[in-house]
Design a protein around this motif. Sequence first.
Motif, PDB file in Angstrom:
ATOM      1  N   LEU A  60       1.007  -1.023   0.012  1.00 31.93           N
ATOM      2  CA  LEU A  60       0.045  -0.109   0.225  1.00 31.93           C
ATOM      3  C   LEU A  60       0.818   1.221   0.276  1.00 31.93           C
ATOM      4  CD1 LEU A  60      -0.498   1.795   3.085  1.00 31.93           C
ATOM      5  CD2 LEU A  60      -1.473  -0.299   3.657  1.00 31.93           C
ATOM      6  N   CYS A  61       0.465   2.334  -0.671  1.00 29.75           N
ATOM      7  CA  CYS A  61       1.141   3.372  -0.753  1.00 29.75           C
ATOM      8  C   CYS A  61       0.441   4.813  -0.618  1.00 29.75           C
ATOM      9  CB  CYS A  61       2.103   3.562  -1.634  1.00 29.75           C
ATOM     10  SG  CYS A  61       1.266   3.469  -3.072  1.00 29.75           S
ATOM     11  N   GLY A  62       0.854   5.889  -0.038  1.00 36.02           N
ATOM     12  CA  GLY A  62       0.149   7.096  -0.084  1.00 36.02           C
ATOM     13  C   GLY A  62       0.371   7.755  -1.364  1.00 36.02           C
ATOM     14  N   ALA A  79      -5.017  10.010  -1.194  1.00 38.03           N
ATOM     15  CA  ALA A  79      -5.609   8.740  -1.407  1.00 38.03           C
ATOM     16  C   ALA A  79      -4.595   7.728  -0.908  1.00 38.03           C
ATOM     17  CB  ALA A  79      -5.803   8.448  -2.638  1.00 38.03           C
ATOM     18  N   THR A  80      -4.907   6.520  -0.407  1.00 38.48           N
ATOM     19  CA  THR A  80      -3.960   5.314  -0.259  1.00 38.48           C
ATOM     20  C   THR A  80      -4.446   4.531  -1.374  1.00 38.48           C
ATOM     21  OG1 THR A  80      -4.070   6.105   1.944  1.00 38.48           O
ATOM     22  CG2 THR A  80      -3.422   3.561   1.405  1.00 38.48           C
ATOM     23  N   VAL A  97      -8.552   4.392  -2.254  1.00 38.49           N
ATOM     24  CA  VAL A  97      -9.616   5.192  -1.476  1.00 38.49           C
ATOM     25  C   VAL A  97      -9.035   6.556  -1.081  1.00 38.49           C
ATOM     26  CG1 VAL A  97     -10.774   4.957   0.817  1.00 38.49           C
ATOM     27  CG2 VAL A  97     -10.169   2.906  -0.340  1.00 38.49           C
ATOM     28  N   PHE A  98      -9.819   7.504  -1.390  1.00 37.87           N
ATOM     29  CA  PHE A  98      -9.457   8.851  -1.174  1.00 37.87           C
ATOM     30  C   PHE A  98      -9.709   9.392   0.356  1.00 37.87           C
ATOM     31  CE2 PHE A  98      -9.276   8.969  -5.582  1.00 37.87           C
ATOM     32  CZ  PHE A  98      -8.330   9.924  -5.845  1.00 37.87           C
ATOM     33  N   GLY A 129       1.674  12.132   5.544  1.00 38.93           N
ATOM     34  CA  GLY A 129       0.710  12.625   6.739  1.00 38.93           C
ATOM     35  C   GLY A 129      -0.577  12.209   6.579  1.00 38.93           C
ATOM     36  N   ILE A 130      -0.935  10.863   6.017  1.00 40.49           N
ATOM     37  CA  ILE A 130      -2.173  10.226   6.040  1.00 40.49           C
ATOM     38  C   ILE A 130      -2.046   9.372   7.423  1.00 40.49           C
ATOM     39  CG2 ILE A 130      -3.584   8.504   4.775  1.00 40.49           C
ATOM     40  CD1 ILE A 130      -1.956   9.214   2.012  1.00 40.49           C
TER      41      ILE A 130
END
Length: 198
Positions: A60-62, A79-80, A97-98, A129-130
């Motif tokens: 997974l990534c931002g 989003a991720t 997903v935003f 920063g998510i």
Amino acid sequence: MSSRLQQLTANIESALGDKLGRLVSHVGELTIECSVANMLDVCLILRDHPSLKFEQLIDLCGVDYAEYGEGSWSGLRFATVYHFLSISLNQRVRLRVFAADDDFPVLPTLVDMWPVANWFERESFDLYGIMYEGHPDLRRLLTDYGFVGHPFRKDFPMIGNVEMRYDPEQQRVIYQPVTIDPRNNVPRVIRDEGFHHG
């Protein structure tokens, strides 16, 4: 679109129903989009539905869409993106997903469903920063403890905000404001229009 991809598309649409926001097929890969409110339900269905069985979270990534499309992007900023693999059914899917709030991006953690999400979410938090609500230990992973900001955000200065150096007088590492002069990273175009081959 291959028959295998068509079947996976039909299975996803059937299993997710109205929880599916959008399904995009591009270069032989499927990307699912859903709302934050439906995210955990969608992930549970992706993992447990007998025609999907995405038992493995690969990555997974931002993502920061602030300057996407040369500034033409008008959607949400953060989003991720999750990459899932079904080993038993030999299929892959991507979920995007935003976060609903650009100023304070928050998504639910997936650590309880896929424990491997732990460090991936920490990396995304550190660099973008998510926040991941419910994460058991959400703290920086790659930057230093005293680091200010999130270096993969599009508005983070390329030279950073502070620099670190060893101060022999204090006999310790200190942080100070950046003293590097900003550089122009735009390439120069050299034209020799008066040059003639003889």
